[in-house]
Design a protein around this motif. Structure first.
Motif, PDB file in Angstrom:
ATOM      1  N   LEU A 218      39.848  46.413  36.381  1.00  0.00           N
ATOM      2  CA  LEU A 218      40.364  46.237  35.027  1.00  0.00           C
ATOM      3  C   LEU A 218      41.743  45.594  35.140  1.00  0.00           C
ATOM      4  N   TYR A 219      41.849  44.356  34.660  1.00  0.00           N
ATOM      5  CA  TYR A 219      42.995  43.506  34.947  1.00  0.00           C
ATOM      6  C   TYR A 219      44.014  43.510  33.818  1.00  0.00           C
ATOM      7  N   THR A 220      45.269  43.428  34.198  1.00  0.00           N
ATOM      8  CA  THR A 220      46.307  43.072  33.238  1.00  0.00           C
ATOM      9  C   THR A 220      46.228  41.570  32.998  1.00  0.00           C
ATOM     10  N   ALA A 221      46.939  41.090  31.969  1.00  0.00           N
ATOM     11  CA  ALA A 221      46.979  39.644  31.731  1.00  0.00           C
ATOM     12  C   ALA A 221      47.604  38.930  32.926  1.00  0.00           C
ATOM     13  N   GLY A 222      48.630  39.534  33.522  1.00  0.00           N
ATOM     14  CA  GLY A 222      49.252  38.923  34.681  1.00  0.00           C
ATOM     15  C   GLY A 222      48.335  38.866  35.883  1.00  0.00           C
ATOM     16  N   ALA A 223      47.536  39.915  36.077  1.00  0.00           N
ATOM     17  CA  ALA A 223      46.621  39.957  37.221  1.00  0.00           C
ATOM     18  C   ALA A 223      45.518  38.921  37.085  1.00  0.00           C
ATOM     19  N   ILE A 224      44.994  38.721  35.868  1.00  0.00           N
ATOM     20  CA  ILE A 224      43.927  37.722  35.717  1.00  0.00           C
ATOM     21  C   ILE A 224      44.489  36.321  35.913  1.00  0.00           C
ATOM     22  N   ARG A 225      45.730  36.094  35.501  1.00  0.00           N
ATOM     23  CA  ARG A 225      46.364  34.796  35.801  1.00  0.00           C
ATOM     24  C   ARG A 225      46.464  34.587  37.317  1.00  0.00           C
ATOM     25  N   GLU A 226      46.842  35.635  38.028  1.00  0.00           N
ATOM     26  CA  GLU A 226      47.038  35.497  39.469  1.00  0.00           C
ATOM     27  C   GLU A 226      45.737  35.265  40.205  1.00  0.00           C
ATOM     28  N   ILE A 227      44.701  36.019  39.881  1.00  0.00           N
ATOM     29  CA  ILE A 227      43.449  35.858  40.621  1.00  0.00           C
ATOM     30  C   ILE A 227      42.854  34.474  40.375  1.00  0.00           C
ATOM     31  N   LEU A 228      42.966  33.967  39.146  1.00  0.00           N
ATOM     32  CA  LEU A 228      42.447  32.634  38.868  1.00  0.00           C
ATOM     33  C   LEU A 228      43.296  31.561  39.535  1.00  0.00           C
ATOM     34  N   ALA A 229      44.608  31.768  39.607  1.00  0.00           N
ATOM     35  CA  ALA A 229      45.466  30.816  40.316  1.00  0.00           C
ATOM     36  C   ALA A 229      45.103  30.776  41.801  1.00  0.00           C
ATOM     37  N   ARG A 230      44.845  31.926  42.391  1.00  0.00           N
ATOM     38  CA  ARG A 230      44.444  31.955  43.803  1.00  0.00           C
ATOM     39  C   ARG A 230      43.131  31.212  44.018  1.00  0.00           C
ATOM     40  N   ALA A 231      42.263  31.232  43.006  1.00  0.00           N
ATOM     41  CA  ALA A 231      40.977  30.553  43.109  1.00  0.00           C
ATOM     42  C   ALA A 231      41.078  29.048  42.858  1.00  0.00           C
ATOM     43  N   GLY A 232      42.229  28.579  42.388  1.00  0.00           N
ATOM     44  CA  GLY A 232      42.404  27.151  42.150  1.00  0.00           C
ATOM     45  C   GLY A 232      42.434  26.747  40.701  1.00  0.00           C
ATOM     46  N   PHE A 233      42.545  27.714  39.794  1.00  0.00           N
ATOM     47  CA  PHE A 233      42.610  27.439  38.358  1.00  0.00           C
ATOM     48  C   PHE A 233      44.047  27.498  37.859  1.00  0.00           C
ATOM     49  N   GLU A 234      44.268  26.889  36.718  1.00  0.00           N
ATOM     50  CA  GLU A 234      45.465  27.127  35.912  1.00  0.00           C
ATOM     51  C   GLU A 234      45.022  27.747  34.603  1.00  0.00           C
ATOM     52  N   ALA A 254      43.342  23.549  38.475  1.00  0.00           N
ATOM     53  CA  ALA A 254      44.753  23.265  38.709  1.00  0.00           C
ATOM     54  C   ALA A 254      44.906  21.829  39.218  1.00  0.00           C
ATOM     55  N   GLY A 255      45.911  21.147  38.712  1.00  0.00           N
ATOM     56  CA  GLY A 255      46.144  19.771  39.084  1.00  0.00           C
ATOM     57  C   GLY A 255      45.519  18.766  38.142  1.00  0.00           C
ATOM     58  N   GLU A 256      44.564  19.216  37.323  1.00  0.00           N
ATOM     59  CA  GLU A 256      43.933  18.324  36.344  1.00  0.00           C
ATOM     60  C   GLU A 256      44.565  18.435  34.962  1.00  0.00           C
ATOM     61  N   VAL A 257      45.302  19.499  34.725  1.00  0.00           N
ATOM     62  CA  VAL A 257      45.778  19.781  33.371  1.00  0.00           C
ATOM     63  C   VAL A 257      46.980  18.891  33.049  1.00  0.00           C
ATOM     64  N   THR A 258      46.840  18.099  32.007  1.00  0.00           N
ATOM     65  CA  THR A 258      47.955  17.271  31.560  1.00  0.00           C
ATOM     66  C   THR A 258      48.866  18.086  30.650  1.00  0.00           C
TER      67      THR A 258
END
Length: 289
Positions: A218-234, A254-258
């Motif tokens: 059960l994730y906090t908003a910060g934790a879900i941001r972190e796990i997705l960032a580790r996976a290569g998302f923004e 990540a890297g595609e977002v203008t």
């Protein structure tokens, strides 16, 4: 002395959080709390075999539903067209207006995919753990591409989708980081990942999303941001979802977002998701057989 055959291991005891953080006490006796990221971690993490048994059509959608006084899958396949499915579709079109292909991981009865198809999305593909639940979705909504198994170890017709949707799924995953990395691999250039999942904000033992056996992380908003960032998302937007205890997450590669896309996604997050569902929306998909 020779030992007998090994017993099937249904679960393992959690030792660390998905992030590698140490675990401390949680407000709920069946969970730990990550001392690093705040994720609430179930003390018992189901194995693959345990998950297969748990999410069997009869065990999950009939026996468990009856114990929790929840509607069975046959009822949900009708009811969900009156609330969550049109809301999910409006969110999809808001963030990915030109979408022509959807992969839904954890597609349940298949109603959302049927709704997307009836609104002009050319290719809809689903994944669900239980073969019996997949058969239900294929028959109820005439969906040829609903595949059983654990993503990404499934047979899909293609591996590039404009939208990957996972509604009420991420909290059930025993290997969330690996699954998120596989989601990135199946996302088309310029595509969007859409998640709905519980948002832990420091609630106590009575929080309804503490469901040992069902909700493993059960994730906090910060934790879900972190796990997705580790996976290569923004993560480009986190907003309120349909129910007060949930969060809705939009993420892109990540890297595609203008800067313009980032600004637009954040702006869209301020728009209300819910409005009165119209009669046309409720009946856009023919009544299931």
């Amino acid at each position: 002395m020779a030992s007998g055959p090994a017993e099937k291991q249904e679960s393992t005891s959690a030792a660390t959080c998905w992030c590698g953080g140490a675990l401390g006490p949680s407000p709920h006796p069946a969970y730990f709390s990550c001392l690093r990221c705040g994720t609430q971690v179930a003390q018992e993490i189901l194995s693959t075999e345990g998950l297969q048994d748990h999410y069997h059509l009869d065990a999950y959608w009939h026996d468990r539903a009856r114990q929790l006084n929840l509607p069975p899958i046959e009822v949900r396949a009708r009811q969900d067209f009156g609330d969550r499915i049109p809301v999910w579709y409006r969110i999809l079109r808001r963030y990915q207006p030109t979408c022509q292909s959807v992969l839904e991981i954890g597609c349940s009865h298949g109603g959302f995919l049927a709704y997307c198809r009836s609104h002009g999305i050319a290719e809809v593909v689903g994944v669900e753990v239980s073969p019996e639940t997949c058969a239900f979705a294929r028959e109820r909504f005439d969906l040829p591409h609903v595949q059983p198994g654990f993503f990404p170890a499934v047979d899909l017709p293609r591996w590039s989708y404009d939208v990957i949707a996972a509604f009420d799924l991420f909290e059930h995953l025993s290997t969330p980081l690996a699954t998120a990395q596989a989601m990135l691999g199946a996302l088309a250039p310029g595509g969007a990942l859409l998640l709905q999942l519980p948002c832990y904000r420091g609630e106590g033992v009575d929080w309804p999303m503490f469901l040992p056996g069902d909700h493993l992380y059960l994730y906090t908003a910060g934790a879900i941001r972190e796990i997705l960032a580790r996976a290569g998302f923004e993560v480009t937007a986190i907003t309120k979802a349909i129910f007060w205890y949930d969060q809705f997450v939009v993420a892109r590669r990540a890297g595609e977002v203008t800067p313009g896309q980032r600004w637009r996604d954040r702006l869209m997050a301020f728009l209300p998701h819910r409005r009165k569902t119209t009669r046309a929306e409720r009946h856009a998909v023919r009544e299931p057989r």
